[in-house]
Design an enzyme around this catalytic site. Structure first.
Site, mmCIF file in Angstrom:
data_model
loop_
_atom_site.group_PDB
_atom_site.id
_atom_site.type_symbol
_atom_site.label_atom_id
_atom_site.label_comp_id
_atom_site.label_asym_id
_atom_site.label_seq_id
_atom_site.Cartn_x
_atom_site.Cartn_y
_atom_site.Cartn_z
ATOM 1 N N LYS A 10 0.830 -1.206 0.000
ATOM 2 C CA LYS A 10 0.000 0.000 0.000
ATOM 3 C C LYS A 10 0.872 1.267 0.000
ATOM 4 O O LYS A 10 2.079 1.205 0.239
ATOM 5 C CB LYS A 10 -0.929 -0.040 1.220
ATOM 6 C CG LYS A 10 -1.930 -1.218 1.185
ATOM 7 C CD LYS A 10 -2.963 -1.101 2.298
ATOM 8 C CE LYS A 10 -3.937 -2.267 2.276
ATOM 9 N NZ LYS A 10 -5.038 -2.082 3.256
ATOM 10 N N TYR A 50 -12.366 -2.621 -3.974
ATOM 11 C CA TYR A 50 -12.854 -2.805 -2.602
ATOM 12 C C TYR A 50 -14.382 -2.770 -2.523
ATOM 13 O O TYR A 50 -14.932 -2.480 -1.454
ATOM 14 C CB TYR A 50 -12.264 -1.729 -1.697
ATOM 15 C CG TYR A 50 -10.840 -2.018 -1.234
ATOM 16 C CD1 TYR A 50 -10.547 -3.148 -0.473
ATOM 17 C CD2 TYR A 50 -9.797 -1.143 -1.521
ATOM 18 C CE1 TYR A 50 -9.263 -3.414 -0.024
ATOM 19 C CE2 TYR A 50 -8.497 -1.400 -1.076
ATOM 20 C CZ TYR A 50 -8.253 -2.535 -0.327
ATOM 21 O OH TYR A 50 -6.985 -2.790 0.130
ATOM 22 N N ARG A 86 -1.175 -14.398 4.450
ATOM 23 C CA ARG A 86 -1.896 -13.784 5.572
ATOM 24 C C ARG A 86 -1.104 -13.938 6.873
ATOM 25 O O ARG A 86 -1.102 -13.028 7.710
ATOM 26 C CB ARG A 86 -3.307 -14.359 5.688
ATOM 27 C CG ARG A 86 -4.177 -13.911 4.508
ATOM 28 C CD ARG A 86 -5.602 -14.396 4.591
ATOM 29 N NE ARG A 86 -6.388 -13.670 5.588
ATOM 30 C CZ ARG A 86 -6.895 -12.454 5.388
ATOM 31 N NH1 ARG A 86 -6.678 -11.804 4.262
ATOM 32 N NH2 ARG A 86 -7.621 -11.878 6.333
ATOM 33 N N THR A 92 -5.097 -7.375 10.544
ATOM 34 C CA THR A 92 -5.440 -6.131 9.835
ATOM 35 C C THR A 92 -5.036 -4.899 10.634
ATOM 36 O O THR A 92 -4.502 -3.943 10.080
ATOM 37 C CB THR A 92 -6.970 -6.088 9.575
ATOM 38 O OG1 THR A 92 -7.340 -7.289 8.901
ATOM 39 C CG2 THR A 92 -7.357 -4.898 8.729
ATOM 40 N N ARG A 103 2.865 -6.288 9.072
ATOM 41 C CA ARG A 103 2.120 -5.155 9.637
ATOM 42 C C ARG A 103 2.693 -4.716 10.978
ATOM 43 O O ARG A 103 2.745 -3.512 11.268
ATOM 44 C CB ARG A 103 0.640 -5.507 9.732
ATOM 45 C CG ARG A 103 -0.036 -5.415 8.348
ATOM 46 C CD ARG A 103 -1.369 -6.064 8.345
ATOM 47 N NE ARG A 103 -2.137 -5.799 7.124
ATOM 48 C CZ ARG A 103 -3.142 -6.566 6.725
ATOM 49 N NH1 ARG A 103 -3.500 -7.619 7.436
ATOM 50 N NH2 ARG A 103 -3.799 -6.275 5.618
ATOM 51 N N ASN A 113 -1.973 0.208 6.665
ATOM 52 C CA ASN A 113 -1.530 -1.072 7.239
ATOM 53 C C ASN A 113 -0.623 -1.871 6.293
ATOM 54 O O ASN A 113 -0.575 -3.091 6.351
ATOM 55 C CB ASN A 113 -2.719 -1.889 7.755
ATOM 56 C CG ASN A 113 -3.627 -2.401 6.644
ATOM 57 O OD1 ASN A 113 -3.499 -1.992 5.501
ATOM 58 N ND2 ASN A 113 -4.522 -3.308 6.986
ATOM 59 N N HIS A 116 -2.096 -5.481 1.529
ATOM 60 C CA HIS A 116 -3.363 -6.196 1.363
ATOM 61 C C HIS A 116 -3.034 -7.606 0.899
ATOM 62 O O HIS A 116 -2.062 -7.804 0.154
ATOM 63 C CB HIS A 116 -4.240 -5.514 0.304
ATOM 64 C CG HIS A 116 -5.393 -6.374 -0.143
ATOM 65 N ND1 HIS A 116 -6.556 -6.459 0.568
ATOM 66 C CD2 HIS A 116 -5.514 -7.229 -1.197
ATOM 67 C CE1 HIS A 116 -7.364 -7.321 -0.054
ATOM 68 N NE2 HIS A 116 -6.763 -7.809 -1.117
ATOM 69 N N GLU A 127 -9.291 -11.190 -7.638
ATOM 70 C CA GLU A 127 -8.402 -10.037 -7.450
ATOM 71 C C GLU A 127 -7.224 -10.060 -8.424
ATOM 72 O O GLU A 127 -6.822 -9.010 -8.931
ATOM 73 C CB GLU A 127 -7.905 -10.003 -5.998
ATOM 74 C CG GLU A 127 -9.022 -9.700 -5.010
ATOM 75 C CD GLU A 127 -8.550 -9.618 -3.572
ATOM 76 O OE1 GLU A 127 -9.386 -9.329 -2.700
ATOM 77 O OE2 GLU A 127 -7.347 -9.826 -3.301
HETATM 78 P P1 CMP Z 1 -7.346 -4.788 3.433
HETATM 79 O O1 CMP Z 1 -6.863 -6.174 3.655
HETATM 80 O O2 CMP Z 1 -6.717 -4.020 2.334
HETATM 81 O O3 CMP Z 1 -8.938 -4.825 3.185
HETATM 82 C C1 CMP Z 1 -9.786 -3.752 3.547
HETATM 83 C C2 CMP Z 1 -9.083 -2.680 4.298
HETATM 84 O O4 CMP Z 1 -9.921 -1.772 4.979
HETATM 85 C C3 CMP Z 1 -8.223 -3.283 5.373
HETATM 86 O O5 CMP Z 1 -7.120 -3.943 4.786
HETATM 87 C C4 CMP Z 1 -7.909 -2.047 6.229
HETATM 88 O O6 CMP Z 1 -6.757 -1.355 5.780
HETATM 89 C C5 CMP Z 1 -9.127 -1.138 5.998
HETATM 90 N N1 CMP Z 1 -9.909 -0.948 7.207
HETATM 91 C C6 CMP Z 1 -10.110 0.220 7.835
HETATM 92 N N2 CMP Z 1 -10.889 0.058 8.905
HETATM 93 C C7 CMP Z 1 -11.206 -1.255 8.977
HETATM 94 C C8 CMP Z 1 -11.989 -2.060 9.878
HETATM 95 N N3 CMP Z 1 -12.617 -1.533 10.926
HETATM 96 N N4 CMP Z 1 -12.071 -3.396 9.623
HETATM 97 C C9 CMP Z 1 -11.464 -3.947 8.543
HETATM 98 N N5 CMP Z 1 -10.720 -3.222 7.668
HETATM 99 C C10 CMP Z 1 -10.581 -1.902 7.888
#
Ligand code: CMP
Length: 140
Positions: A10, A50, A86, A92, A103, A113, A116, A127
Site C-alpha cells: 500500500k 474494494y 496472511r 489487519t 504489519r 496497514n 493487502h 483479485e
Molecule cells: P485490506 O486487507 O486491504 O482490506 C480492507 C481494508 O480496509 C483493510 O485492509 C484495512 O486497511 C481497511 N480498514 C479500515 N478500517 C477497517 C476495519 N474496521 N475493519 C477492517 N478493515 C478496515
C-alpha cells in the site's frame, strides 16, 4: 493446495521505501512473485477493487488512502499461498499483529496497514484477474 494470491504493498509502505524488505519476506517463505506492477490507482479502480466493503463506514477513508500514492501489486504463487501470505502480513490492525509480521514491523494504523492480501483462493482469482491479464502471469 498450490495456489496464487494477490498482494498489494500500500502507499504507506511504498513511501517508506520497504518494497524490497517486504518482497524478501515473500521469497524467504517460499512464495514466488509471478506477476508485478507499480501503479497509482484511480478512485474508480480503488472503489471497484474494494466494492465488497462499499457499505462499511471505513470505505471512503480506505479508498482515499489507497489512491494517496503509488502501490506495488503482485501475484504470489506457492503451496498454501493465501494462508501463508496472511500469516506473513499479520492482523489487519497493526496493534494486534503478531511480532515479526509485516504489519507489526511496517504498518502505522488500520488504514495505513502496509499490505493487502486475498482472504481466500476464490477471491484471489477475482483479485488477480482484476489487475493482471493471464498473459502477464509468468509460470516458473
Ligand atoms: P485490506 O486487507 O486491504 O482490506 C480492507 C481494508 O480496509 C483493510 O485492509 C484495512 O486497511 C481497511 N480498514 C479500515 N478500517 C477497517 C476495519 N474496521 N475493519 C477492517 N478493515 C478496515
Amino acid at each position: 493446495a498450490f495456489e496464487r494470491t494477490l498482494s498489494i504493498i500500500k502507499p504507506d509502505a511504498v513511501a517508506k521505501n520497504v518494497i524490497g524488505k517486504i518482497y524478501s519476506r515473500f521469497e524467504d517463505a517460499g512464495l514466488k512473485i509471478v506477476a508485478a506492477r507499480m501503479t497509482h490507482l484511480s478512485r474508480e479502480q480503488a472503489e471497484q477493487f474494494y466494492s465488497v466493503h462499499k457499505e462499511r463506514p471505513f470505505f471512503k477513508a480506505l479508498v482515499d488512502f489507497m489512491i494517496s500514492g503509488p502501490v506495488m501489486i503482485q501475484a504470489l504463487e506457492g503451496e498454501g499461498a493465501v494462508a501463508k501470505n496472511r500469516d506473513l502480513m499479520g492482523a489487519t490492525d497493526p496493534q494486534k499483529a503478531d511480532k515479526g509480521t509485516i504489519r507489526a514491523d511496517f504498518a502505522d494504523s488500520i488504514d495505513a496497514n502496509a499490505v493487502h492480501g486475498s482472504d481466500s483462493s476464490d477471491n484471489a482469482r477475482i483479485e488477480i484477474g482484476f489487475f493482471f491479464p493471464e498473459i502477464d502471469i509468468y509460470l516458473r
